[in-house]
Design an enzyme around this catalytic site. Structure first.
Site, PDB file in Angstrom:
ATOM      1  CE  LYS A  92      -3.737   1.873   0.030  1.00 23.33           C
ATOM      2  NZ  LYS A  92      -3.503   2.842  -1.018  1.00 23.33           N
ATOM      3  CE  LYS A 116       3.877   7.511   5.426  1.00 22.43           C
ATOM      4  NZ  LYS A 116       3.525   8.410   4.378  1.00 22.43           N
ATOM      5  CE  LYS A 128       4.919   7.318  -2.240  1.00 23.83           C
ATOM      6  NZ  LYS A 128       4.126   7.974  -1.033  1.00 23.83           N
ATOM      7  N   GLY A 167      -2.577   8.312  -4.518  1.00 24.62           N
ATOM      8  CA  GLY A 167      -2.130   9.492  -4.895  1.00 24.62           C
ATOM      9  C   GLY A 167      -0.763   9.552  -4.246  1.00 24.62           C
ATOM     10  CG  ASP A 168       3.531  11.009  -2.878  1.00 26.62           C
ATOM     11  OD1 ASP A 168       3.360  10.669  -1.875  1.00 26.62           O
ATOM     12  OD2 ASP A 168       4.441  11.468  -3.557  1.00 26.62           O
ATOM     13  CB  THR A 211      -2.545  13.822   4.138  1.00 27.83           C
ATOM     14  OG1 THR A 211      -2.789  12.499   3.260  1.00 27.83           O
ATOM     15  CG2 THR A 211      -1.196  13.579   4.250  1.00 27.83           C
ATOM     16  CG  ASN A 242      -4.214  15.936  -0.932  1.00 29.69           C
ATOM     17  OD1 ASN A 242      -3.766  15.215   0.160  1.00 29.69           O
ATOM     18  ND2 ASN A 242      -5.454  16.085  -0.993  1.00 29.69           N
ATOM     19  CB  SER A 380      -5.558   4.649   1.915  1.00 27.91           C
ATOM     20  OG  SER A 380      -5.362   6.061   0.784  1.00 27.91           O
TER      21      SER A 380
HETATM   22  P1  NDP Z   1       0.788  17.611  -4.490  1.00 32.20           P
HETATM   23  O1  NDP Z   1       1.368  17.260  -5.796  1.00 32.20           O
HETATM   24  O2  NDP Z   1      -0.626  17.877  -4.295  1.00 32.20           O
HETATM   25  O3  NDP Z   1       1.572  18.817  -4.067  1.00 32.20           O
HETATM   26  C1  NDP Z   1       3.069  18.968  -4.006  1.00 32.20           C
HETATM   27  C2  NDP Z   1       3.466  20.517  -3.662  1.00 32.20           C
HETATM   28  O4  NDP Z   1       4.643  20.587  -3.188  1.00 32.20           O
HETATM   29  C3  NDP Z   1       2.866  21.585  -4.588  1.00 32.20           C
HETATM   30  O5  NDP Z   1       2.895  22.705  -4.363  1.00 32.20           O
HETATM   31  C4  NDP Z   1       4.439  21.560  -5.502  1.00 32.20           C
HETATM   32  O6  NDP Z   1       4.503  22.873  -6.059  1.00 32.20           O
HETATM   33  C5  NDP Z   1       5.449  21.328  -4.212  1.00 32.20           C
HETATM   34  N1  NDP Z   1       6.692  20.576  -4.721  1.00 32.20           N
HETATM   35  C6  NDP Z   1       6.655  19.274  -5.059  1.00 32.20           C
HETATM   36  N2  NDP Z   1       7.973  19.127  -5.290  1.00 32.20           N
HETATM   37  C7  NDP Z   1       8.814  20.287  -5.183  1.00 32.20           C
HETATM   38  C8  NDP Z   1      10.130  20.561  -5.177  1.00 32.20           C
HETATM   39  N3  NDP Z   1      11.028  19.643  -5.797  1.00 32.20           N
HETATM   40  N4  NDP Z   1      10.184  21.556  -5.010  1.00 32.20           N
HETATM   41  C9  NDP Z   1       9.260  22.635  -4.593  1.00 32.20           C
HETATM   42  N5  NDP Z   1       8.382  22.496  -4.450  1.00 32.20           N
HETATM   43  C10 NDP Z   1       7.753  21.074  -4.737  1.00 32.20           C
HETATM   44  O7  NDP Z   1       1.314  16.457  -3.484  1.00 32.20           O
HETATM   45  P2  NDP Z   1       1.073  16.130  -2.021  1.00 32.20           P
HETATM   46  O8  NDP Z   1       0.545  17.393  -1.456  1.00 32.20           O
HETATM   47  O9  NDP Z   1      -0.054  15.077  -2.028  1.00 32.20           O
HETATM   48  O10 NDP Z   1       2.340  15.707  -1.450  1.00 32.20           O
HETATM   49  C11 NDP Z   1       3.202  16.448  -0.776  1.00 32.20           C
HETATM   50  C12 NDP Z   1       4.080  15.725   0.121  1.00 32.20           C
HETATM   51  O11 NDP Z   1       3.370  15.153   1.191  1.00 32.20           O
HETATM   52  C13 NDP Z   1       4.927  14.647  -0.554  1.00 32.20           C
HETATM   53  O12 NDP Z   1       6.264  14.529   0.219  1.00 32.20           O
HETATM   54  C14 NDP Z   1       4.015  13.362  -0.336  1.00 32.20           C
HETATM   55  O13 NDP Z   1       5.010  12.043  -0.465  1.00 32.20           O
HETATM   56  C15 NDP Z   1       3.564  13.636   1.001  1.00 32.20           C
HETATM   57  N6  NDP Z   1       2.327  12.843   1.339  1.00 32.20           N
HETATM   58  C16 NDP Z   1       1.229  12.877   0.735  1.00 32.20           C
HETATM   59  C17 NDP Z   1       0.162  12.236   1.189  1.00 32.20           C
HETATM   60  C18 NDP Z   1      -1.132  12.379   0.262  1.00 32.20           C
HETATM   61  O14 NDP Z   1      -1.963  11.700   0.856  1.00 32.20           O
HETATM   62  N7  NDP Z   1      -1.334  13.059  -0.890  1.00 32.20           N
HETATM   63  C19 NDP Z   1       0.081  11.227   2.063  1.00 32.20           C
HETATM   64  C20 NDP Z   1       1.518  11.362   3.009  1.00 32.20           C
HETATM   65  C21 NDP Z   1       2.547  12.261   2.471  1.00 32.20           C
HETATM   66  P3  NDP Z   1       4.758  22.878  -7.657  1.00 32.20           P
HETATM   67  O15 NDP Z   1       3.125  22.465  -7.987  1.00 32.20           O
HETATM   68  O16 NDP Z   1       5.097  23.866  -8.031  1.00 32.20           O
HETATM   69  O17 NDP Z   1       5.205  21.540  -8.246  1.00 32.20           O
HETATM   70  O1  2IT Z   2       2.997   8.719   1.426  1.00 31.27           O
HETATM   71  C1  2IT Z   2       1.750   8.433   1.808  1.00 31.27           C
HETATM   72  O2  2IT Z   2       1.547   7.949   2.660  1.00 31.27           O
HETATM   73  C2  2IT Z   2       0.954   8.617   0.646  1.00 31.27           C
HETATM   74  N1  2IT Z   2       1.283   9.154  -0.665  1.00 31.27           N
HETATM   75  C3  2IT Z   2      -0.563   8.056   0.685  1.00 31.27           C
HETATM   76  C4  2IT Z   2      -0.506   6.608   0.421  1.00 31.27           C
HETATM   77  C5  2IT Z   2      -1.887   6.023   0.112  1.00 31.27           C
HETATM   78  O3  2IT Z   2      -1.962   4.734   0.085  1.00 31.27           O
HETATM   79  O4  2IT Z   2      -2.883   6.471   0.595  1.00 31.27           O
END
Ligand code: NDP
Ligand code: 2IT
Length: 447
Positions: A92, A116, A128, A167-168, A211, A242, A380
């Site tokens: 997952k 996690k 992943k 998603g991520d 999240t 997100n 999830s």
């Molecule tokens: P999104 O794609 O929705 O958003 C990512 C954000 O971070 C955007 O604002 C993006 O800006 C910025 N960003 C991404 N990469 C870079 C970079 N290299 N340098 C600067 N800014 C950057 O992703 P999420 O919000 O889903 O994910 C964000 C983090 O949270 C990640 O580390 C992910 O692994 C983690 N995460 C996500 C979960 C989820 O449920 N979605 C769960 C747990 C952890 P721009 O649009 O300009 O690229």
């Molecule tokens: O980093 C993470 O925990 C996620 N991107 C969410 C993973 C999931 O299966 O919901």
């Protein structure tokens, strides 16, 4: 060097033997430092070579993704799924679409995900996947064709009881919708093969918020553990995806002042805090219009081109929610200097090893992503439950259960934490709590 030539050698020699890339190395060294005393003290873990076995994914699937762009030109990307460990349940973890993605990125993320997911207490293994595809400069139709091509190969490897992607970065509701649509066409099997689905297609209400809301619940628990409160605190957030957007919504709901957000083009600083209306406006700007902060203009908000928020204003709480290694030791020292006393990671590994050492030295409480951002994957897990039982959860059901679960993760992490400079080291706590669950399962499963 083969790992098997090294029985009995120390952890750093074992880590060297698998020749990890830089991100994977950073993740496993961190865990190695935290769990070394547990491994030393436990004959069963040493005999079964748990630490070594947990370093190597069950398998890494790599494939070509070919698709046609809007000019009918053939485009080629690489796709991966790292199935790291299914001892606790189906693999997952999310899918990341970003040009920076390499196998190393996904190996570190898959490894972290196992710990996690173990902390959630739900039956979830760790994995992943993703691609070096960049959805940012593509039309909707191009994103759809890419997702369909990606799923054409991924479909043979996943299933509701085998491996359940979500998603991520770069993969949100739009991408999951296209991926799931293609899965349905290929298999005729609706259900929990992907999570984060649109709610009309079996997605769970509340997954979008989970999240960010879970992160703020964890941060709130950290503050309360220190006899403090999130209410009235200045909260600095990076990212505007997100995780960041819903962390901002929730922090504001709990009476905090949200003073920053950022994207890869720069950051927004709101010296007096973003109003509820501004946060909603930004959410629409980012989620629906896919806007860039350089083009966003609002009262009381200043855009800083190519800058991260650290040090540009004052705050008591920092929630890095963009990407890995966005805070190094210098930035950590800056945060401590401007008064940050609490850091909770919304992103996966946004703070470097050296940054964490600075927080430890300065008595800044630090909530690692493995624990603090586990609300997304936990939700999830709820979606898988909803789909498997043909049930229909309400958003209220989801958010209440999420709140409770984040509280439990905080308690579990705290229980395994050690004290450093008079504050609990949640980093060690999360690694040890997750490792113990995985290690006990691995011992029980035999070789
Ligand atoms: P999104 O794609 O929705 O958003 C990512 C954000 O971070 C955007 O604002 C993006 O800006 C910025 N960003 C991404 N990469 C870079 C970079 N290299 N340098 C600067 N800014 C950057 O992703 P999420 O919000 O889903 O994910 C964000 C983090 O949270 C990640 O580390 C992910 O692994 C983690 N995460 C996500 C979960 C989820 O449920 N979605 C769960 C747990 C952890 P721009 O649009 O300009 O690229
Ligand atoms: O980093 C993470 O925990 C996620 N991107 C969410 C993973 C999931 O299966 O919901």
């Amino acid at each position: 060097m083969a790992i098997d030539t090294l029985p009995g050698k120390n952890l750093s020699e074992i880590i060297d033997a698998i020749e990890p890339g830089p991100l994977f190395r950073a993740a496993i060294e961190e865990v190695g430092e935290s769990v070394a005393p547990l491994v030393e003290d436990n004959k069963k873990y040493r005999k079964a070579r748990i630490f070594e076995r947990l370093l190597i994914p069950d398998r890494v699937i790599r494939f070509r993704v070919e698709w046609l762009d809007d000019d009918n030109k053939v485009r080629i990307n690489t796709g991966w799924r790292v199935e790291h460990c299914n001892l606790l349940g189906p693999y997952k973890g999310g899918l990341r679409f970003h040009p920076s993605v390499t196998e190393d990125t996904l190996q570190f993320l898959a490894y972290e995900q196992c710990f996690k997911n173990a902390l959630t207490g739900l039956p979830l293994g760790g994995g992943k996947g993703g691609s070096d595809f960049d959805p940012k400069d593509k039309s909707d139709e191009e994103v759809m064709r890419f997702c369909q091509a990606f799923m054409r190969e991924l479909a043979r490897h996943i299933g509701p009881d085998i491996d359940v992607p979500a998603g991520d970065i770069g993969v949100g509701g739009r991408e999951i919708g296209y991926l799931y649509g293609q899965w349905l066409k290929m298999t005729r099997r609706p259900g929990g093969v992907l999570t984060g689905k649109p709610t009309e297609m079996g997605g769970i209400p509340g997954r979008v918020e989970a999240t960010g809301f879970g992160l703020v619940a964890f941060a709130k628990a950290m503050l309360e553990q220190a006899d403090d409160s999130i209410e009235g605190k200045r909260v600095m957030i990076s990212g505007a995806g997100n995780v960041a957007l819903y962390a901002a919504v929730r922090a504001r709901q709990l009476g905090a002042t949200v003073v920053s957000l950022s994207d890869s083009g720069g950051c927004l600083i709101a010296e007096k805090g973003l109003s509820e209306e501004q946060i909603e406006e930004i959410r629409d700007f980012k989620e629906n219009q896919r806007g860039r902060f350089k083009d966003y203009d609002a009262k009381g908000v200043k855009f800083h081109k190519d800058k991260e928020p650290w040090g540009l204003t004052e705050a008591a709480v920092a929630l890095p929610c963009a990407t890995q290694h966005e805070i190094d030791d210098d930035e950590a020292a800056t945060l401590a200097d401007i008064g940050v006393r609490f850091v909770a990671e919304g992103a996966n590994m946004p703070c470097t090893h050296d940054a964490r050492a600075v927080f430890r030295k300065k008595g800044v409480r630090f909530g690692p992503g493995k624990a603090a951002n586990a609300g997304g994957v936990a939700c999830s897990g709820f979606e898988m439950h909803q789909n498997a039982s043909h049930a229909s959860w309400t958003k209220k059901d989801t958010l209440e259960k999420l709140e409770q679960l984040m509280h439990e993760i905080h308690e579990l992490t705290l229980k395994h934490a050690v004290e450093a400079n008079g504050v609990p080291d949640y980093g060690v706590g999360a690694d040890r709590a997750g490792f113990t669950k995985l290690a006990d399962a691995m011992v029980a499963a035999g070789v």
